[in-house]
Scaffold this active site. Sequence first.
Site, PDB file in Angstrom:
ATOM      1  N   LYS A   1      -0.364   5.534  -5.453  1.00 33.44           N
ATOM      2  CA  LYS A   1      -1.705   5.297  -6.782  1.00 33.44           C
ATOM      3  C   LYS A   1      -1.998   6.226  -6.972  1.00 33.44           C
ATOM      4  CE  LYS A   1      -5.092   4.335  -6.170  1.00 33.44           C
ATOM      5  NZ  LYS A   1      -5.896   2.665  -5.754  1.00 33.44           N
TER       6      LYS A   1
ATOM      7  N   GLU B   1     -26.846  15.597  -2.529  1.00 31.29           N
ATOM      8  CA  GLU B   1     -27.988  15.676  -2.190  1.00 31.29           C
ATOM      9  C   GLU B   1     -28.943  14.714  -2.982  1.00 31.29           C
ATOM     10  OE1 GLU B   1     -29.323  19.769  -3.501  1.00 31.29           O
ATOM     11  OE2 GLU B   1     -27.624  19.937  -4.366  1.00 31.29           O
TER      12      GLU B   1
ATOM     13  N   HIS C   1     -27.221  22.421  -0.819  1.00 34.04           N
ATOM     14  CA  HIS C   1     -27.192  22.460  -1.879  1.00 34.04           C
ATOM     15  C   HIS C   1     -26.327  23.450  -1.944  1.00 34.04           C
ATOM     16  CE1 HIS C   1     -28.762  22.993  -5.955  1.00 34.04           C
ATOM     17  NE2 HIS C   1     -28.957  24.455  -5.738  1.00 34.04           N
TER      18      HIS C   1
ATOM     19  N   TYR D   1      -9.760  -3.458 -10.427  1.00 35.48           N
ATOM     20  CA  TYR D   1      -9.153  -2.255 -10.353  1.00 35.48           C
ATOM     21  C   TYR D   1      -7.718  -1.750 -11.206  1.00 35.48           C
ATOM     22  CZ  TYR D   1     -12.349  -2.575  -5.836  1.00 35.48           C
ATOM     23  OH  TYR D   1     -12.964  -2.873  -4.808  1.00 35.48           O
TER      24      TYR D   1
ATOM     25  N   CYS E   1      -1.744   1.798  -3.142  1.00 35.80           N
ATOM     26  CA  CYS E   1      -2.644   2.812  -2.515  1.00 35.80           C
ATOM     27  C   CYS E   1      -1.700   4.039  -2.885  1.00 35.80           C
ATOM     28  CB  CYS E   1      -3.088   2.752  -1.885  1.00 35.80           C
ATOM     29  SG  CYS E   1      -3.181   1.199  -0.729  1.00 35.80           S
TER      30      CYS E   1
ATOM     31  N   GLU F   1      -7.386   1.792 -12.821  1.00 33.10           N
ATOM     32  CA  GLU F   1      -6.542   2.786 -12.540  1.00 33.10           C
ATOM     33  C   GLU F   1      -5.420   3.522 -13.158  1.00 33.10           C
ATOM     34  OE1 GLU F   1      -8.663   1.982  -7.810  1.00 33.10           O
ATOM     35  OE2 GLU F   1      -6.313   1.755  -8.183  1.00 33.10           O
TER      36      GLU F   1
ATOM     37  N   CYS G   1       0.812  -1.619  -0.153  1.00 28.48           N
ATOM     38  CA  CYS G   1       0.066  -0.135  -0.035  1.00 28.48           C
ATOM     39  C   CYS G   1       1.092   1.487  -0.114  1.00 28.48           C
ATOM     40  CB  CYS G   1      -1.008  -0.340   1.103  1.00 28.48           C
ATOM     41  SG  CYS G   1      -1.921   1.698   1.033  1.00 28.48           S
TER      42      CYS G   1
HETATM   43  P1  NDP Z   1      -8.932  -7.762  -9.895  1.00 30.54           P
HETATM   44  O1  NDP Z   1      -8.847  -9.164  -9.414  1.00 30.54           O
HETATM   45  O2  NDP Z   1      -9.837  -6.459  -9.443  1.00 30.54           O
HETATM   46  O3  NDP Z   1      -8.833  -8.138 -11.703  1.00 30.54           O
HETATM   47  C1  NDP Z   1      -7.876  -8.741 -11.997  1.00 30.54           C
HETATM   48  C2  NDP Z   1      -8.370  -8.660 -14.093  1.00 30.54           C
HETATM   49  O4  NDP Z   1      -7.102  -9.624 -14.401  1.00 30.54           O
HETATM   50  C3  NDP Z   1      -9.866  -9.284 -14.455  1.00 30.54           C
HETATM   51  O5  NDP Z   1     -10.759  -8.191 -14.612  1.00 30.54           O
HETATM   52  C4  NDP Z   1      -9.641 -10.263 -14.289  1.00 30.54           C
HETATM   53  O6  NDP Z   1     -10.785 -10.946 -15.430  1.00 30.54           O
HETATM   54  C5  NDP Z   1      -8.237 -10.538 -15.403  1.00 30.54           C
HETATM   55  N1  NDP Z   1      -7.538 -11.750 -15.511  1.00 30.54           N
HETATM   56  C6  NDP Z   1      -7.159 -12.280 -14.118  1.00 30.54           C
HETATM   57  N2  NDP Z   1      -6.523 -13.818 -14.698  1.00 30.54           N
HETATM   58  C7  NDP Z   1      -6.975 -13.514 -16.532  1.00 30.54           C
HETATM   59  C8  NDP Z   1      -5.484 -14.069 -17.197  1.00 30.54           C
HETATM   60  N3  NDP Z   1      -4.903 -14.954 -17.286  1.00 30.54           N
HETATM   61  N4  NDP Z   1      -6.093 -13.955 -18.413  1.00 30.54           N
HETATM   62  C9  NDP Z   1      -6.227 -11.974 -18.832  1.00 30.54           C
HETATM   63  N5  NDP Z   1      -7.051 -11.851 -17.504  1.00 30.54           N
HETATM   64  C10 NDP Z   1      -6.630 -12.660 -16.771  1.00 30.54           C
HETATM   65  O7  NDP Z   1      -7.179  -7.577  -9.543  1.00 30.54           O
HETATM   66  P2  NDP Z   1      -5.819  -6.011  -9.806  1.00 30.54           P
HETATM   67  O8  NDP Z   1      -5.205  -7.238 -10.006  1.00 30.54           O
HETATM   68  O9  NDP Z   1      -6.730  -5.397 -10.519  1.00 30.54           O
HETATM   69  O10 NDP Z   1      -6.397  -5.695  -8.279  1.00 30.54           O
HETATM   70  C11 NDP Z   1      -5.933  -7.203  -7.486  1.00 30.54           C
HETATM   71  C12 NDP Z   1      -6.793  -6.632  -6.199  1.00 30.54           C
HETATM   72  O11 NDP Z   1      -6.043  -5.439  -4.878  1.00 30.54           O
HETATM   73  C13 NDP Z   1      -8.461  -6.471  -6.022  1.00 30.54           C
HETATM   74  O12 NDP Z   1      -9.052  -7.146  -5.877  1.00 30.54           O
HETATM   75  C14 NDP Z   1      -8.373  -5.206  -5.302  1.00 30.54           C
HETATM   76  O13 NDP Z   1      -8.741  -6.279  -3.629  1.00 30.54           O
HETATM   77  C15 NDP Z   1      -7.263  -4.565  -4.569  1.00 30.54           C
HETATM   78  N6  NDP Z   1      -7.136  -3.055  -5.426  1.00 30.54           N
HETATM   79  C16 NDP Z   1      -7.828  -2.784  -4.646  1.00 30.54           C
HETATM   80  C17 NDP Z   1      -7.899  -1.008  -4.931  1.00 30.54           C
HETATM   81  C18 NDP Z   1      -8.726   0.182  -4.899  1.00 30.54           C
HETATM   82  O14 NDP Z   1      -9.111  -0.075  -3.270  1.00 30.54           O
HETATM   83  N7  NDP Z   1      -8.812   1.120  -5.280  1.00 30.54           N
HETATM   84  C19 NDP Z   1      -6.534  -0.340  -5.641  1.00 30.54           C
HETATM   85  C20 NDP Z   1      -5.890  -1.333  -6.742  1.00 30.54           C
HETATM   86  C21 NDP Z   1      -5.661  -2.860  -6.570  1.00 30.54           C
HETATM   87  P3  NDP Z   1     -12.325 -11.862 -15.218  1.00 30.54           P
HETATM   88  O15 NDP Z   1     -12.890 -10.082 -14.475  1.00 30.54           O
HETATM   89  O16 NDP Z   1     -12.706 -12.245 -15.955  1.00 30.54           O
HETATM   90  O17 NDP Z   1     -11.609 -12.152 -13.399  1.00 30.54           O
END
Ligand code: NDP
Length: 459
Positions: free
Chosen positions: A50, A439, A434, A177, A47, A181, A42
Amino acid sequence: MSNSYDLVVIGAGSGGVRAARMAATYGAKVAIVEEFRVGGTCVIRGCVPKKLYVYASRFNDLFDVAASFGWQVDASFDWPTLVANKEKEITRLEAAYVANLEKPGVEIIRDRAVVAGPNTVRLLGQDRELSAKYILVATGGRPFVPAIPGAELGITSNEAFDLPALPHSILIEGGGYIAVEFATIFAGLGVHTTIVYRGDALLRGFDYDMRKGLEAGLIERGIKLIYQKTIAALARSGSDIDATFSDGVTAPYGAVMFATGRSANVDGLGLEAAGVRLQANGTVAVDAFSQTSVPSIYAVGDVTGRAALTPVAIREGWYFAETVFNNNPMAVDHSEIPTAVFAEPEIGVVGLTEPEAAMLEDIDVYVSRFRPMMNTLSSRTGRMVLKLITRKDGGKVLGVHILGPGAAEMIQLVAIATGMGATKADFDRTIALHPSAAEELVTFKAPSYTYRNGKKIGG
Ligand code: NDP
């Protein structure tokens, strides 16, 4: 030097640091072992940097609408300045984390740790074994990269913050995410940005209107979206990288980033040999009190795969210390966790989505869509969306979904009300502020549509 501790924490990220500090405050003798930098994902490469980069990228939008308010802006961007200032800030935070650990007497050990038994931790860089009444595994996660030819040419969020220079273009794989982002960040900083996602709408699991609104916002910012494809191979092509997609099409990009999820950091930790049960996806199996299958070994944070969010890891670390070192067993409630996606437009969510709620009971749905006031003098067309999902009987608010400026800040406060069991009538009783976007949440009249017996009516 005594090698005997009440608690040895492995990993000085959000969860580990909080647990170590609290346990030491309760009088435990604590060591925390970290092989990288204190602060964890983080603070060091998640975070915090980012959000700083999101701020940097948002100036683009601001400059864009500035003319509609009469301003003339001649702006340019310098990547090395951002990287250097980011580094200064995370170094400051890291020092604060170290100080906060040292104050209650936690010993910080810079090394790689391996669990050598239920009460033993071995330090690989030195000839030293620690004995511990309790071991806390708080090693977090790391980016998962699909095993494709040329994968090593791609970067992940670990490298993205410190690129020597901004690429002219970037291809980001993933629809979660991190993908959206970073797409926002790179596009805002002037990089031609493309997302390739294997599904047909980004942010699977989020409310559909949020997903569609985000998609429109990303497109408005010039981000290209490629759906229902993956990257099949990468190959070097001069200073570019050729990406070949699953349909055989090849295109060159200045950089390729994998945002394809994260895996638990358990490799080489010795957990299974020590008897700690892992789940099928490699995360550490724990009970409600974060205890693993070995009674003296606990685990908190991303390595447990419960909810990969910093505040959740912090809460799990705190409750672990309460339970084990303050004789006050506390279990984290993982329901109703507010979450935000710091894309552009921003998304804030707490509670259930429409399909989740409609599957459980009859619900009313209130939706408001409008152009954010900030954009009304410009030609920007993006809409803000606020959605309230309530139980038909009694009006309990089951879910709130917000897309647009300030969504994260709004949802944090809304989560207090929903956590207290607020109803639509409670929202209605609140006098509107407002002019604000929020709101809308307290001025909804009739539902936009309803669900009865799982069927959508109206809308
Ligand atoms: P996510 O799980 O959110 O997203 C992973 C993405 O990669 C999904 O769209 C998934 O597709 C795709 N994917 C997975 N495996 C493959 C593959 N083999 N080939 C192609 N595409 C694939 O993970 P992130 O890495 O974005 O983030 C990890 C975690 O970190 C989040 O779940 C969250 O909990 C945390 N995070 C939180 C943030 C915040 O609070 N703002 C910011 C960043 C991270 P599919 O949808 O089809 O499964």
